[in-house]
Design an enzyme around this catalytic site. Sequence first.
Site, mmCIF file in Angstrom:
data_model
loop_
_atom_site.group_PDB
_atom_site.id
_atom_site.type_symbol
_atom_site.label_atom_id
_atom_site.label_comp_id
_atom_site.label_asym_id
_atom_site.label_seq_id
_atom_site.Cartn_x
_atom_site.Cartn_y
_atom_site.Cartn_z
ATOM 1 N N HIS A 1 -11.603 0.612 8.701
ATOM 2 C CA HIS A 1 -10.143 0.299 8.145
ATOM 3 C C HIS A 1 -9.674 -1.073 8.198
ATOM 4 C CE1 HIS A 1 -6.276 2.912 8.837
ATOM 5 N NE2 HIS A 1 -6.238 1.836 7.875
ATOM 6 N N GLY B 1 3.872 2.890 -4.436
ATOM 7 C CA GLY B 1 4.534 1.843 -3.492
ATOM 8 C C GLY B 1 5.473 2.240 -2.294
ATOM 9 N N SER C 1 8.767 6.185 -6.511
ATOM 10 C CA SER C 1 9.525 7.531 -6.544
ATOM 11 C C SER C 1 10.933 7.777 -6.616
ATOM 12 C CB SER C 1 8.593 8.635 -5.740
ATOM 13 O OG SER C 1 7.347 8.516 -5.750
ATOM 14 N N GLY D 1 6.475 4.960 -1.871
ATOM 15 C CA GLY D 1 7.785 5.784 -2.022
ATOM 16 C C GLY D 1 8.523 5.122 -3.161
ATOM 17 N N PHE D 2 8.706 3.908 -3.089
ATOM 18 C CA PHE D 2 9.745 3.014 -3.829
ATOM 19 C C PHE D 2 9.701 3.474 -5.516
ATOM 20 C CE2 PHE D 2 10.443 -0.464 -6.797
ATOM 21 C CZ PHE D 2 11.630 -0.612 -6.469
ATOM 22 N N TYR E 1 -4.366 7.092 12.999
ATOM 23 C CA TYR E 1 -3.191 7.836 12.618
ATOM 24 C C TYR E 1 -2.857 9.053 13.465
ATOM 25 C CZ TYR E 1 -4.282 6.213 7.695
ATOM 26 O OH TYR E 1 -4.578 5.610 6.670
#
Length: 348
Positions: free
Chosen positions: A132, A214, A219, A216-217, A65
């Site tokens: 990961h 998801g 939300s 952000g979907f 990240y």
Amino acid sequence: MAAAAPPVVPRMKLGSQGLEVSAQGLGCMGMSAAYGERKPEPDMVALIRHAVGAGVTLLDTSDIYGPHTNEILLGKAMQGGVREKVELATKFGITLNDGKWEVRGDPAHVRAACEGSLARLGVDCIDLYYQHRIDKSVPIEITMGEIKKLVTEGKIKYVGLSEASASTIRRAHAVHPITAVQLEWSLWSRDVEENIIPTCRELGIGIVAYSPLGRGFLSSGPKLLDTFPNDDFRKNLPRFQPKNMEKNAAIFERVSEMAARKGCTSSQLALAWVYHQGSDVCPIPGTTKIQNFNQNVRALSVKLTPEEMAELESYAAMDLVQGDRYDSTFLNTWKDSETPPLSSWKAT
């Protein structure tokens, strides 16, 4: 009128090796990578410390990240006595060399990656260390053998895997107990329920659900597309392509309607669905805003009946979700990965 205080975040046992964490974690990737430009460091440190103060103590990061910048951020947030209050989880295995993504699980990389993460986080020991992605050229026994050494040396407390197949999980667990498997699990990402989840439960392995909203979907729904910066990696994901999103919009509409009946937000309802999967499941929703964090924590107070669970699942049945969760490039290639047999390994 003052806003209601968020609920007390309960503790849970993650896996069967002794690790205890908050029942909701905090995914930190978006603070530094993947969803557009890096967020202001002081704001993110404040958010992390706010989360810890609220009782959310499982903090999730990775060396990729940034790369590296997210671990450095968490290292700064750990100062001032915060370290003793949290469970730090980071990951190794994905590398970026000359613009090319690679996955490595060879012993030399495992050790070097661990040492690098310890230095960036500013800690002596990592609470939960995940592979990961699984290196398909290295037997999982070889990778786990080096991780086991790091546990013996006191540099790692507990071991995890991410995006591993059921057979890989079994083979890894035979070398050293796996405490947690991290996987994408939400109302519209349920493919793990067929093999991965049952395998984890059979072996007593905890389940950490990333992207429980998801990405952000669940939300924001289709309007999320209008907010993506140019370098947001979601722009390339099949589910977020306009043609698929037109059809997926119906899922969000139904979830939102049910949330209104329940007196909560769509994101709280989606998170509550994950909580109700079992006491061995810890979702790690990510955010860069304190108000969104507070909203996510309040999902702990949303209660669902078996009938409401079934209703929610009918809205987002697998045949109704349009588009895969990854495109055909790097990340899809290393999804649910297998490794060669140990007998094939020849050390270099």
